[in-house]
Design a protein around this motif. Structure first.
Motif, PDB file in Angstrom:
ATOM      1  N   LEU A 121      13.888  10.378 -24.166  1.00 50.23           N
ATOM      2  CA  LEU A 121      12.473  10.233 -24.518  1.00 50.23           C
ATOM      3  C   LEU A 121      12.163  10.833 -25.884  1.00 50.23           C
ATOM      4  N   THR A 122      12.747  11.987 -26.171  1.00 47.22           N
ATOM      5  CA  THR A 122      12.398  12.734 -27.374  1.00 47.22           C
ATOM      6  C   THR A 122      13.327  12.489 -28.557  1.00 47.22           C
ATOM      7  N   GLY A 123      14.522  12.000 -28.278  1.00 47.82           N
ATOM      8  CA  GLY A 123      15.505  11.860 -29.338  1.00 47.82           C
ATOM      9  C   GLY A 123      16.264  13.149 -29.604  1.00 47.82           C
ATOM     10  N   LEU A 124      16.037  14.160 -28.767  1.00 46.56           N
ATOM     11  CA  LEU A 124      16.731  15.432 -28.917  1.00 46.56           C
ATOM     12  C   LEU A 124      18.161  15.334 -28.391  1.00 46.56           C
ATOM     13  N   SER A 125      19.007  16.249 -28.829  1.00 47.71           N
ATOM     14  CA  SER A 125      20.353  16.340 -28.273  1.00 47.71           C
ATOM     15  C   SER A 125      20.244  16.829 -26.831  1.00 47.71           C
ATOM     16  N   PRO A 126      21.283  16.628 -26.012  1.00 48.46           N
ATOM     17  CA  PRO A 126      21.218  17.111 -24.613  1.00 48.46           C
ATOM     18  C   PRO A 126      20.898  18.598 -24.514  1.00 48.46           C
TER      19      PRO A 126
END
Length: 264
Positions: A121-126
């Motif tokens: 959803l955010t495009g953040l890394s795990p």
């Protein structure tokens, strides 16, 4: 007490951090200048303490406190999370889950999704997504219902002392403390120097209104929003977006402040 020529309060996503790759590299020249003038840089974000602590360390700003979760809490200087029991967050989640089902179904908070879903959803890394879900004071989420249902949803939550703030992307629920509330306290701790504040979203407006030098960073990805007249008349608007806009406006303001100081 040490005298500071100014103090900076800055939003992160879409302001100091690029909205897409979360890099602050374009703002590095201005950050270096601020450090050379001993100007504190206070990160003020909807991010959690777990997210901000490593970012603050990477920027070399761990000696300064940070405002976390949209002003709902503070990460103290040189402090490593967790710093709070998370009681506020548990109460928000409990209240949220007790709202009428016909309204609750339209709100998907970070507590309703997995780390993997949060990353997507955010495009953040795990790993970053995991830190984003380590919340202590507030719950961000996406609203998918109508405006009428949203008003009913917010009325239901307000009966329990919970308010909502719309950021650049998320509707965040908390018990009402704002970035501006925390800013006022921190300014006193630093001797009330001139305040530079930078943001790009509606949830930054109170912080900008309380600043001597408010800066609205261009965010082409965000929906337009109204600026109060008493702020619009004195705000600086960047011509570039994200950290590039941060860099240009901070360099200009600091140049003006130091020139004034030399002429005084």
């Amino acid at each position: 007490m040490t005298e500071f020529p100014a103090i900076v309060f800055t939003d992160l996503d879409g302001t100091l951090l690029d909205h897409h790759d979360y890099s602050y590299s374009a703002a590095s020249p201005a950050i270096k200048i601020l450090k050379s003038f001993n100007i504190p840089i206070i990160l003020a974000s909807s991010k959690t303490a777990a997210e901000i602590a490593p970012l603050r360390a990477d920027m070399g700003l761990s000696a300064y406190p940070a405002i976390v979760e949209n002003g709902a809490g503070l990460l103290h200087a040189n402090c490593i999370p967790p710093t709070d029991s998370g009681a506020d967050y548990r109460k928000i989640r409990e209240t949220l889950n007790n709202t009428p089902t016909k309204l609750r179904r339209y709100y998907k908070g970070f507590g309703d999704i997995s780390d993997a879903e949060c990353a997507a959803l955010t495009g953040l890394s795990p790993d970053a997504a995991t830190r984003a879900r380590q919340r202590a004071y507030s719950e961000p989420g996406l609203w998918s219902g109508s405006e009428t249902d949203l008003h009913a949803f917010l009325r239901s939550l307000s009966e329990h002392g919970i308010s909502a703030r719309q950021g650049g992307r998320y509707l965040t629920l908390s018990f009402g403390k704002t970035k501006a509330d925390q800013m006022a306290t921190l300014c006193q701790n630093y001797g009330n120097p001139p305040v530079i504040a930078l943001g790009d979203a509606p949830n930054d407006l109170e912080m900008l209104q309380a600043a001597d030098h408010p800066v609205l960073i261009l965010n082409p990805d965000a929906a337009p929003f109204a600026i109060p007249i008493n702020l619009s008349n004195r705000i600086t608007r960047s011509t570039k977006s994200g950290p590039a806009g941060w860099n240009e406006t901070v360099l200009s303001i600091v140049s003006s402040l130091t020139t004034q100081a030399k002429g005084a």
